[in-house]
Write a protein that holds these residues in place. Structure first.
Motif, short mmCIF file in Angstrom:
data_model
loop_
_atom_site.label_atom_id
_atom_site.label_comp_id
_atom_site.label_asym_id
_atom_site.label_seq_id
_atom_site.Cartn_x
_atom_site.Cartn_y
_atom_site.Cartn_z
N ARG A 214 36.47 43.99 42.20
CA ARG A 214 36.81 43.85 40.78
C ARG A 214 37.53 42.52 40.53
O ARG A 214 37.33 41.90 39.48
CB ARG A 214 37.68 45.02 40.33
N MET A 215 38.35 42.12 41.48
CA MET A 215 39.04 40.84 41.34
C MET A 215 38.05 39.69 41.30
O MET A 215 38.19 38.76 40.50
CB MET A 215 40.03 40.65 42.48
N ALA A 216 37.03 39.74 42.15
CA ALA A 216 36.02 38.68 42.17
C ALA A 216 35.24 38.64 40.86
O ALA A 216 35.00 37.56 40.29
CB ALA A 216 35.07 38.88 43.35
N PHE A 217 34.84 39.81 40.35
CA PHE A 217 34.11 39.85 39.08
C PHE A 217 34.99 39.39 37.92
O PHE A 217 34.53 38.65 37.03
CB PHE A 217 33.58 41.26 38.81
N ALA A 218 36.26 39.83 37.93
CA ALA A 218 37.17 39.41 36.86
C ALA A 218 37.42 37.91 36.91
O ALA A 218 37.49 37.24 35.87
CB ALA A 218 38.49 40.18 36.97
N ALA A 219 37.54 37.36 38.11
CA ALA A 219 37.75 35.91 38.25
C ALA A 219 36.56 35.14 37.71
O ALA A 219 36.71 34.10 37.06
CB ALA A 219 37.99 35.56 39.72
N ALA A 220 35.34 35.65 37.96
CA ALA A 220 34.14 35.00 37.43
C ALA A 220 34.14 35.02 35.90
O ALA A 220 33.80 34.02 35.24
CB ALA A 220 32.89 35.68 37.98
N ALA A 221 34.51 36.17 35.33
CA ALA A 221 34.55 36.28 33.86
C ALA A 221 35.60 35.35 33.28
O ALA A 221 35.36 34.67 32.25
CB ALA A 221 34.84 37.73 33.46
N ILE A 222 36.76 35.29 33.90
CA ILE A 222 37.84 34.40 33.42
C ILE A 222 37.42 32.94 33.55
O ILE A 222 37.67 32.12 32.66
CB ILE A 222 39.13 34.67 34.20
N GLY A 223 36.76 32.60 34.66
CA GLY A 223 36.27 31.24 34.84
C GLY A 223 35.26 30.86 33.78
O GLY A 223 35.29 29.74 33.23
N ALA A 224 34.32 31.78 33.49
CA ALA A 224 33.30 31.50 32.46
C ALA A 224 33.95 31.32 31.09
O ALA A 224 33.57 30.43 30.31
CB ALA A 224 32.28 32.63 32.43
N LEU A 225 34.94 32.17 30.78
CA LEU A 225 35.65 32.04 29.51
C LEU A 225 36.40 30.71 29.44
O LEU A 225 36.45 30.07 28.37
CB LEU A 225 36.63 33.21 29.36
#
Length: 268
Positions: A214-225
């Protein structure tokens, strides 16, 4: 007219491609406390740029080779009598200094150092997109293949040995992935900001992620934002795009930290 003819679309796709590769890698950088290692590899990229221009090869090739050499050198010198932070400090600043000096010796070559130091995402072309997404696919493929082994070696090296996993081999895999991310990201955020895009989204996601995945997916979403917000801010205020992306990521980190404090007080 193709959608890729729009420079903003190319910039957004390039940034998202970089963060997709950087997000899971950034989580391991945070877990392993390898932030300075990321800086050392990124700073070596400038030396790679100078060598690529001197030998008239692609900048991507030069940066990749030098970043790989830096990664392998650091791995080989680990536990050889120097504290890790001291070793990385020497290598990081030395590589950056030698790179800048080497660029000054290039004759008849116009070098926009600002683009390599801070990125030039708005100038990304179709070939750059292919390189960025190709690198992202390779890095994501590595994590898909080795995720369990990498995670075990990171969280508990003794357990990794018991399970037949060599932590040093997994460490080397991470360093090679880091070198590849640096090579594909230099066009987007530049050598001085690559480490920020590795660390900040992962650090932002960490307090609210119950599992490593979940941390990896959340980091990807935050990076994209951060990429999309930085592009919008850059256009609105006419600011440098690479630093604007990192500024948005930093603001999200500040909001995350503030929300964490509020949650702790409410629970207390």
């Amino acid at each position: 007219m193709s959608l890729l003819d729009d420079f903003l679309v190319r910039a957004a796709l390039a940034g998202i491609g970089v963060v997709l590769a950087a997000a899971p890698l950034g989580c391991f950088v945070v877990w392993r406390r390898m932030a300075y290692f990321g800086d050392a590899t990124a700073h070596a990229a400038i030396l790679g740029v100078a060598l690529a221009l001197a030998f008239q090869v692609s900048v991507f090739s030069g940066v990749l080779v030098v970043s790989l050499l830096m990664a392998v050198t650091v791995s080989g010198l680990t536990n050889r009598g120097y504290a890790m932070d001291t070793l990385l400090g020497v290598l990081a600043h030395s590589a950056l200094a030698f790179g800048l000096v080497a660029v000054s010796f290039l004759q008849g070559v116009r070098v926009d150092l600002m683009a390599y130091l801070f990125g030039d995402i708005l100038a990304v072309g179709r070939l750059d997109l292919a390189v960025i997404w190709g690198g992202a696919v390779l890095v994501l493929g590595l994590f898909w293949w080795r995720w369990s082994a990498l995670l075990t070696a990171t969280l508990n090296p003794d357990l990794a040995y018991a399970a037949g996993i060599d932590p040093r081999r997994e460490q080397l895999a991470l360093t090679l992935a880091l070198a590849l991310v640096v090579a594909v990201a230099i066009k987007v955020v530049g050598a001085l900001l690559i480490a920020a895009m590795l660390i900040i989204p992962a650090a932002t996601a960490r307090p609210f992620a119950a599992t490593p995945e979940r941390m990896a997916f959340a980091a990807a979403a935050i990076g994209a934002l951060s990429v999309l917000g930085g592009l919008q801010a850059s256009l609105f205020w006419d600011t440098p795009t690479g630093p604007s992306i990192v500024c948005v990521a930093a603001l999200l980190f500040a909001l995350s930290s503030g929300a964490q404090v509020v949650v702790h007080r409410l629970r207390g």
